[in-house]
Design a protein around this motif. Structure first.
Motif, PDB file in Angstrom:
ATOM      1  N   LYS A 308       0.657  -1.270   0.289  1.00  0.00           N
ATOM      2  CA  LYS A 308      -0.068  -0.017   0.000  1.00  0.00           C
ATOM      3  C   LYS A 308       0.782   1.476  -0.180  1.00  0.00           C
ATOM      4  O   LYS A 308       2.067   1.360   0.547  1.00  0.00           O
ATOM      5  N   GLN A 309       0.728   2.179  -0.884  1.00  0.00           N
ATOM      6  CA  GLN A 309       1.329   3.168  -1.205  1.00  0.00           C
ATOM      7  C   GLN A 309       0.525   4.385  -0.251  1.00  0.00           C
ATOM      8  O   GLN A 309      -0.636   5.137   0.053  1.00  0.00           O
ATOM      9  N   PHE A 310       1.624   5.120   0.570  1.00  0.00           N
ATOM     10  CA  PHE A 310       1.043   6.969   0.850  1.00  0.00           C
ATOM     11  C   PHE A 310       1.408   7.783   0.564  1.00  0.00           C
ATOM     12  O   PHE A 310       3.060   7.547   1.088  1.00  0.00           O
ATOM     13  N   LYS A 311       1.110   8.740  -0.520  1.00  0.00           N
ATOM     14  CA  LYS A 311       1.869  10.312  -0.309  1.00  0.00           C
ATOM     15  C   LYS A 311       1.280  11.186   0.512  1.00  0.00           C
ATOM     16  O   LYS A 311       0.652  11.508   0.660  1.00  0.00           O
ATOM     17  N   PHE A 312       2.589  11.851   1.076  1.00  0.00           N
ATOM     18  CA  PHE A 312       2.533  13.447   2.031  1.00  0.00           C
ATOM     19  C   PHE A 312       2.964  14.339   1.370  1.00  0.00           C
ATOM     20  O   PHE A 312       3.626  13.976   0.586  1.00  0.00           O
ATOM     21  N   ALA A 313       2.053  15.283   0.902  1.00  0.00           N
ATOM     22  CA  ALA A 313       2.278  16.229   0.171  1.00  0.00           C
ATOM     23  C   ALA A 313       2.749  17.774   0.750  1.00  0.00           C
ATOM     24  O   ALA A 313       1.610  17.708   1.740  1.00  0.00           O
ATOM     25  N   LEU A 314       3.380  18.986   1.209  1.00  0.00           N
ATOM     26  CA  LEU A 314       3.451  19.938   1.294  1.00  0.00           C
ATOM     27  C   LEU A 314       3.382  21.071   0.908  1.00  0.00           C
ATOM     28  O   LEU A 314       3.847  21.637  -0.847  1.00  0.00           O
ATOM     29  N   GLY A 315       2.280  21.912   0.727  1.00  0.00           N
ATOM     30  CA  GLY A 315       1.803  22.571   0.041  1.00  0.00           C
ATOM     31  C   GLY A 315       0.868  24.115   0.218  1.00  0.00           C
ATOM     32  O   GLY A 315       0.060  24.500   1.230  1.00  0.00           O
TER      33      GLY A 315
END
Length: 645
Positions: A308-315
């Motif tokens: 399972k893939q988890f993606k975290f983005a700051l913006g």
């Protein structure tokens, strides 16, 4: 007289000799044939006149024909001349302007760092002899570009600007600068597009010239690190610690953190809570060298060996989509379990809503579902929250769990729980304990709100079969526990009031009205609330005086039900603890009847404070009972609230 003599005489009269006759030929003309030698002179004269008219008419026709030919020749010459002039003018006009001789270009760096100030130079040139008029330059860009300090530009929309050039003279050029900051992830290719629109001074048509410039974001000062497990059993609890940092010097404003989570992952709780959509968290301004963290807990389901893939983005959130300044990913593998581990809180496996003072009863069951005996197991329960009263912890199963109140973790092992010494295939065990929610949760600042935690149980053994390099910890189901806010209503009655002047006898007398001021105070402890209102029901023999403070308070009175409704609306957490309570004052009148003599008559029958918790979604309620004229809060009244005759 011979024939020749006669002929000679005839021709002589006519002024013609026989030789002349011969010279003209032997064939007589039509006139000669019709003319009689003996015709009178009158007829000859008329004939001559006719012949003269014919000759004149013929000459006039010839003259007119020559005139027409002459006019036609002149017209043709003029037409040729005009055509030449028009062609020449068109040629000159065309040669003075060519669309290919109008150009625009952008120059600037090809690689940039996210968040750095970038200066781009926009050049335009007119190589024609003719000037260009009404020239404007439209600049378009993606949402990750923020124009700054461009006094020569006007906004054309959220992602465009305009520079008004006006007239561009022939054989001239110009330039201006575009300044701003690009934000994005490493490797992102972004473009600036420019379009010059104009018309030529000798053409009415509109023309355009375009150019664009691409730049690649080489790095970002924003850093993200995700700490979490590499593997988890299906249905097991997962906790991520997402750390972020601004390695640069400049401030990043109004940041958000976005998490793209698998569909099989259910968030049970997070610190802080999401701002919107369940997967976006508000970070705010991040100063240079500043940092922060986000904790997300949940339950992950899936098939064994599934990743399972988890993606975290700051913006930031743009007009259409989220604009990432930096992002990172984390993968977790779903593994088969050797131990089936489940827990309940107050007999519930799912999310639980609790109130201050509630008791939480935990039950944990574990079973060896592998074909291998497991030895030296250690079982732990994580229940970390400032809302928990660790002093109330009780091990109700005699399993001798050890509580670390600083970390909020309880641990069990053998010999305290003998089943953990060795757990054979198919064998199972169970334990139970309890802990209370504090009666009064600690609230000292605006950040002290939305109390929650996820209870996670785990079990480990060196004998748990796992791939080499992976941990031997099995996680059980996580249960999210959220604390409802506590709302409080207080009421006080005064005869001698600093805000509202009252009248009438004291002690109250039968048949005479005495007025009192009622103070209502609303408090809200730990979560923001909405739809807040307080309903007060007046007692018999009590009237509404339509006098209240503040004057802009939203208060209604229903004379059919004798209900006073104070519509408060929204109240933030901490009202009454870190700020003063919300308060209103209203006046009522008491006109006691004879049966109240020697008694303290009721002023209010009931008071109900209701609201909706913005954090838990629960409907909240606080109630107060009757209030009479024994107003102990008003020292000037005391026992004088009893009715007299």
């Amino acid at each position: 007289m011979s024939l020749k003599e006669i002929e000679g005489k005839i021709y002589k009269r006519e002024g013609e000799t026989p030789q002349d006759k011969k010279a003209t030929g032997n064939s007589p003309s039509l006139t000669e044939k019709n003319e009689s030698p003996f015709a009178p002179t009158f007829f000859k004269t008329e004939e001559a006149k006719k012949n003269g008219v014919w000759i004149k008419e013929d000459e006039e026709k010839k003259a007119k024909k020559k005139k027409v030919v002459k006019i036609a020749a002149i017209s043709a010459s003029v037409l040729v001349l005009l055509s030449g002039l028009v062609w020449g003018a068109l040629y000159i006009r065309k040669s003075s302007f060519s669309e290919d001789k109008v150009t625009i270009s952008i120059s600037g760096p090809e690689e940039i760092q996210s968040g750095d100030m970038v200066t781009l130079e926009i050049n335009y040139k007119n190589e024609n002899r003719a000037s260009l008029k009404d020239a404007v330059i439209d600049i378009s860009y993606s949402e990750n570009f923020k124009p700054l300090d461009n006094l020569n530009l006007e906004s054309g929309g959220p992602n465009s600007s305009r520079h008004n050039v006006g007239t561009i003279e022939g054989k001239s050029d110009g330039k201006f600068e575009l300044r701003g900051k690009f934000f994005g992830t490493k490797g992102l290719l972004t473009y600036i597009n420019v379009k010059l629109q104009y018309s030529s001074s000798n053409f009415s048509s509109q023309f355009e010239a375009e150019a664009k410039h691409g730049m690649t974001i080489s790095s970002s000062p924003l850093e993200i690190e995700v700490i979490g497990p590499q593997s988890v059993s299906s249905g097991g609890a997962v906790t991520f610690l997402v750390k972020y940092r601004n390695a640069g010097q400049q401030v990043f404003r109004d940041l958000k953190m976005k998490a793209d989570l698998p569909a099989d992952f259910t968030v049970t709780t997070s610190e802080p809570l999401p701002a919107s959509g369940g997967n976006i968290w508000y970070v705010g301004d991040l100063e240079g060298q500043g940092s922060g963290e986000l904790k997300i807990s949940g339950v992950l389901a899936g098939q064994p060996q599934e990743t399972k893939q988890f993606k975290f983005a700051l913006g930031e959130i743009g007009s259409d989509d989220f604009i990432a300044y930096n992002e990172t990913s984390k993968s977790i593998k779903v593994i088969g379990v050797a131990v089936a581990l489940t827990q309940t809180i107050n007999d519930k496996k799912d999310a639980l809503l609790v109130n201050t003072g509630d008791n939480l009863n935990f039950k944990i069951k574990f079973r060896n579902v592998s074909d291998t005996a497991l030895k030296d197991l250690i079982l732990t329960e994580e229940i970390s929250s400032p809302a928990l009263d660790y002093g109330s912890y009780r091990d109700s199963s005699g399993s001798q769990g050890a509580l670390d109140s600083n970390k909020g973790i309880i641990s069990w092992k053998a010999p305290g729980l003998e089943k953990l010494r060795a757990l054979n295939p198919g064998e199972e065990g169970e334990l139970s304990f309890s802990v209370k929610i504090k009666d009064k949760v600690p609230v000292s600042s605006a950040k002290d709100k939305n109390f929650s935690f996820t209870a996670i149980c785990r079990i480990e053994s060196p004998d748990i079969p796992t791939p080499e390099g992976e941990n031997k910890i099995v996680s059980g189901n996580g249960i999210a526990v959220k604390l409802n806010s506590k709302i409080i209503v207080r009421e006080e009655g005064y005869y001698n009031d600093a805000e509202i002047s009252n009248t009438g006898p004291l002690p109250p007398k039968v048949g005479e009205e005495t007025t009192f001021a009622i103070h209502l105070k609303a408090e809200n402890i730990s979560n923001d609330i909405t739809d807040a209102k307080i309903v007060v029901t007046l007692a018999p023999n009590v009237s509404w005086k339509d006098n209240f403070l503040p004057k802009d308070a939203n208060i209604d009175y229903n004379d059919r039900t004798d209900e006073v409704v104070w519509n408060i609306g929204s109240l933030p957490a901490g009202v009454g603890t870190i700020t003063d309570p919300k308060e209103t004052i209203f006046q009522i009148g008491l006109n006691p009847s004879a049966n109240f003599v020697g008694q303290y008559p009721k002023l209010l029958k009931s008071t109900v404070f209701s609201a909706k918790d913005s954090f838990t979604g629960q409907n909240l309620e606080a109630k107060l009972g009757e209030k009479d004229t024994n107003l102990t809060e008003d020292l000037s009244v005391g026992s004088s609230g009893m009715v007299t005759q």
